[in-house]
Write a protein that holds these residues in place. Structure first.
Motif, PDB file in Angstrom:
ATOM      1  N   ALA A 188       0.832  -1.205   0.000  1.00  0.00           N
ATOM      2  CA  ALA A 188       0.000   0.000   0.000  1.00  0.00           C
ATOM      3  C   ALA A 188       0.866   1.255   0.000  1.00  0.00           C
ATOM      4  O   ALA A 188       0.592   2.214  -0.724  1.00  0.00           O
ATOM      5  CB  ALA A 188      -0.922  -0.015   1.211  1.00  0.00           C
ATOM      6  N   GLN A 189       1.934   1.226   0.800  1.00  0.00           N
ATOM      7  CA  GLN A 189       2.784   2.422   0.887  1.00  0.00           C
ATOM      8  C   GLN A 189       3.510   2.667  -0.434  1.00  0.00           C
ATOM      9  O   GLN A 189       3.573   3.790  -0.931  1.00  0.00           O
ATOM     10  CB  GLN A 189       3.797   2.250   2.028  1.00  0.00           C
ATOM     11  N   HIS A 190       4.027   1.582  -1.003  1.00  0.00           N
ATOM     12  CA  HIS A 190       4.727   1.694  -2.288  1.00  0.00           C
ATOM     13  C   HIS A 190       3.784   2.263  -3.340  1.00  0.00           C
ATOM     14  O   HIS A 190       4.122   3.187  -4.078  1.00  0.00           O
ATOM     15  CB  HIS A 190       5.227   0.300  -2.693  1.00  0.00           C
ATOM     16  N   PHE A 191       2.578   1.728  -3.379  1.00  0.00           N
ATOM     17  CA  PHE A 191       1.593   2.157  -4.367  1.00  0.00           C
ATOM     18  C   PHE A 191       1.222   3.629  -4.196  1.00  0.00           C
ATOM     19  O   PHE A 191       1.186   4.394  -5.153  1.00  0.00           O
ATOM     20  CB  PHE A 191       0.340   1.285  -4.225  1.00  0.00           C
ATOM     21  N   SER A 192       0.968   4.031  -2.952  1.00  0.00           N
ATOM     22  CA  SER A 192       0.441   5.388  -2.757  1.00  0.00           C
ATOM     23  C   SER A 192       1.509   6.458  -2.987  1.00  0.00           C
ATOM     24  O   SER A 192       1.174   7.620  -3.193  1.00  0.00           O
ATOM     25  CB  SER A 192      -0.192   5.532  -1.367  1.00  0.00           C
ATOM     26  N   HIS A 193       2.776   6.067  -2.997  1.00  0.00           N
ATOM     27  CA  HIS A 193       3.825   7.060  -3.244  1.00  0.00           C
ATOM     28  C   HIS A 193       3.879   7.525  -4.694  1.00  0.00           C
ATOM     29  O   HIS A 193       4.704   8.353  -5.042  1.00  0.00           O
ATOM     30  CB  HIS A 193       5.190   6.526  -2.815  1.00  0.00           C
ATOM     31  N   GLN A 194       2.996   7.006  -5.549  1.00  0.00           N
ATOM     32  CA  GLN A 194       2.964   7.549  -6.910  1.00  0.00           C
ATOM     33  C   GLN A 194       2.048   8.766  -6.997  1.00  0.00           C
ATOM     34  O   GLN A 194       2.220   9.599  -7.876  1.00  0.00           O
ATOM     35  CB  GLN A 194       2.564   6.497  -7.932  1.00  0.00           C
ATOM     36  N   TYR A 195       1.089   8.879  -6.109  1.00  0.00           N
ATOM     37  CA  TYR A 195       0.237  10.081  -6.155  1.00  0.00           C
ATOM     38  C   TYR A 195       0.332  10.917  -4.892  1.00  0.00           C
ATOM     39  O   TYR A 195      -0.106  12.062  -4.875  1.00  0.00           O
ATOM     40  CB  TYR A 195      -1.209   9.731  -6.486  1.00  0.00           C
ATOM     41  N   LEU A 196       0.901  10.374  -3.824  1.00  0.00           N
ATOM     42  CA  LEU A 196       1.179  11.214  -2.661  1.00  0.00           C
ATOM     43  C   LEU A 196       2.652  11.597  -2.739  1.00  0.00           C
ATOM     44  O   LEU A 196       3.504  10.936  -2.188  1.00  0.00           O
ATOM     45  CB  LEU A 196       0.869  10.464  -1.365  1.00  0.00           C
ATOM     46  N   ARG A 197       2.919  12.618  -3.530  1.00  0.00           N
ATOM     47  CA  ARG A 197       4.297  13.058  -3.740  1.00  0.00           C
ATOM     48  C   ARG A 197       4.409  14.493  -3.266  1.00  0.00           C
ATOM     49  O   ARG A 197       4.295  15.428  -4.038  1.00  0.00           O
ATOM     50  CB  ARG A 197       4.670  12.960  -5.216  1.00  0.00           C
ATOM     51  N   THR A 198       4.596  14.659  -1.977  1.00  0.00           N
ATOM     52  CA  THR A 198       4.627  15.993  -1.397  1.00  0.00           C
ATOM     53  C   THR A 198       5.783  16.806  -1.977  1.00  0.00           C
ATOM     54  O   THR A 198       6.892  16.308  -2.090  1.00  0.00           O
ATOM     55  CB  THR A 198       4.786  15.890   0.126  1.00  0.00           C
ATOM     56  N   GLU A 199       5.469  18.022  -2.351  1.00  0.00           N
ATOM     57  CA  GLU A 199       6.505  18.914  -2.862  1.00  0.00           C
ATOM     58  C   GLU A 199       7.061  19.703  -1.687  1.00  0.00           C
ATOM     59  O   GLU A 199       6.594  20.794  -1.367  1.00  0.00           O
ATOM     60  CB  GLU A 199       5.929  19.837  -3.935  1.00  0.00           C
ATOM     61  N   ASN A 200       8.073  19.109  -1.036  1.00  0.00           N
ATOM     62  CA  ASN A 200       8.540  19.678   0.223  1.00  0.00           C
ATOM     63  C   ASN A 200       9.116  21.083   0.092  1.00  0.00           C
ATOM     64  O   ASN A 200       9.081  21.854   1.043  1.00  0.00           O
ATOM     65  CB  ASN A 200       9.558  18.739   0.871  1.00  0.00           C
TER      66      ASN A 200
END
Ligand SMILES: *[C@@H]1O[C@H](CO)[C@@H](O)[C@H](O)[C@H]1NC(C)=O
Length: 343
Positions: A188-200
């Motif tokens: 789940a974490q690997h998958f969600s890192h494609q659209y939860l990409r915070t622009e720090n």
């Protein structure tokens, strides 16, 4: 713009202004709209409810609520009766129909187009169209409200550590009925890192994953430049290295696709994959390795079937296949942890 205006007396409050929507008076996702400084109206459009605070159900809302099983019941049905699910799973017509129903009913829970974002507490074109912000399904509490929760509770939010301990800390081990484990959490974490990409660089409200979609940019890179760095340009494949006869991602040195790693990781152990933060968590790098192997495996099969295709067509087609796979598995896995799905 509504905000606390000091020194501007109104009828409601002599010293400062409190937005009357701060008390979240509208129920059932009705929208609170101020009318003047000290009044509000609830917009109950399409909520299935009416009345001053959207609390009176319409007939069909009432009927649906009567017939609808509780979430715990649904969960129980979905996670037991393996024999029944086996039959469904082995009957393509039934499986497709039921899967479609589940997927559609889940995705209908999410408003589309998206409504609010962290900048706008009201519906606006900007909130819908400006994808540099994370979208949100519920309006934020106005900054001008007296407390972070509106009008109730403490004036300051508690320490996040305390919240995690109170809300998330496990006191008793309850095994999942499917026997899912840490692999599932990393999936789940690997998958969600494609659209939860915070622009720090811009701040926590901003995302750089424009499109908010399943495009596998965490495998192929967020832009063409990065994708080209990761590609082998032979048989549609991604670059790789062999270690003890097993396939692993190439090094950062080889691809020049930058990654984020903890300090002191030696150069030859810095693997290079689509998402730069995957260097920080071994479980994510593990999944990145699996998907890399899968991409290259699909390329081999495609080349066997289409020896006439060039590198570009093999790459693009393999990406589409992996995107479809990932999308199906993830939606179902995320929402139901059901083992009888395609995974
Ligand atoms: C979206 O909003 C941000 C912050 O206000 C701004 O910097 C950016 O230019 C906007 N993007 C578009 C496409 O309008």
């Amino acid at each position: 713009r509504l905000s606390r205006v000091k020194g501007l007396p109104t009828a409601a409050s002599p010293s400062f202004y409190i937005n009357p929507c701060c008390s979240n008076p509208c129920q059932n996702r009705g929208i609170c709209m101020t009318t003047g400084f000290d009044h509000y109206e609830c917009d109950c459009t399409q909520t299935g409810y009416h009345g001053e605070h959207c609390t009176t159900p319409e007939f069909f809302t009432w009927l649906r609520a009567m017939l609808k099983p509780a979430p715990a019941t649904v969960y129980y049905l979905l996670t037991h009766f393996k024999a029944v699910w086996d039959v469904i799973n082995n009957t393509p017509f039934l499986r497709n129909t039921i899967m479609r129903f589940i997927l559609m009913s889940r995705s209908n829970l999410i408003e589309s187009p998206p409504t609010y974002n962290s900048r706008y507490g009201y519906k606006s074109w900007e909130a819908y169209s400006n994808l540099s912000y994370y979208t949100r399904a519920l309006p934020p509490v106005e900054r001008s409200c007296p407390t972070p929760m509106g009008v109730k509770g403490k004036k300051e939010l508690p320490e996040s550590k305390l919240v995690v301990e109170k809300v998330l800390l496990r006191r008793k081990f309850i095994p999942s009925p499917q026997g899912t484990n840490i692999m599932f959490a990393f999936f789940a974490q690997h998958f969600s890192h494609q659209y939860l990409r915070t622009e720090n660089d811009k701040g926590p409200a901003f995302t750089k994953a424009f499109g908010h979609g399943v495009d596998l940019n965490h495998i192929y890179g967020e832009n063409l430049d990065r994708q080209l760095k990761l590609r082998l340009f032979k048989d549609g494949k991604l670059k790789f290295q062999m270690i003890d006869g097993e396939m692993y991602p190439p090094t950062v040195k080889e691809t020049q696709a930058e990654m984020i790693y903890p300090p002191h990781v030696p150069e030859h152990l810095k693997f290079s994959v689509g998402q730069e933060v995957f260097g920080l968590v071994p479980g994510l790098m593990m999944y990145a390795t699996l998907w890399l192997r899968e991409h290259n495996r699909v390329c081999d099969i495609l080349k066997g079937e289409h020896p006439e295709w060039d590198d570009e067509q093999l790459f693009q087609t393999a990406r589409l296949i992996l995107t479809g796979n990932s999308y199906n598995c993830s939606w179902l896995a995320h929402n139901y942890s059901m083992e009888f799905c395609c995974c």
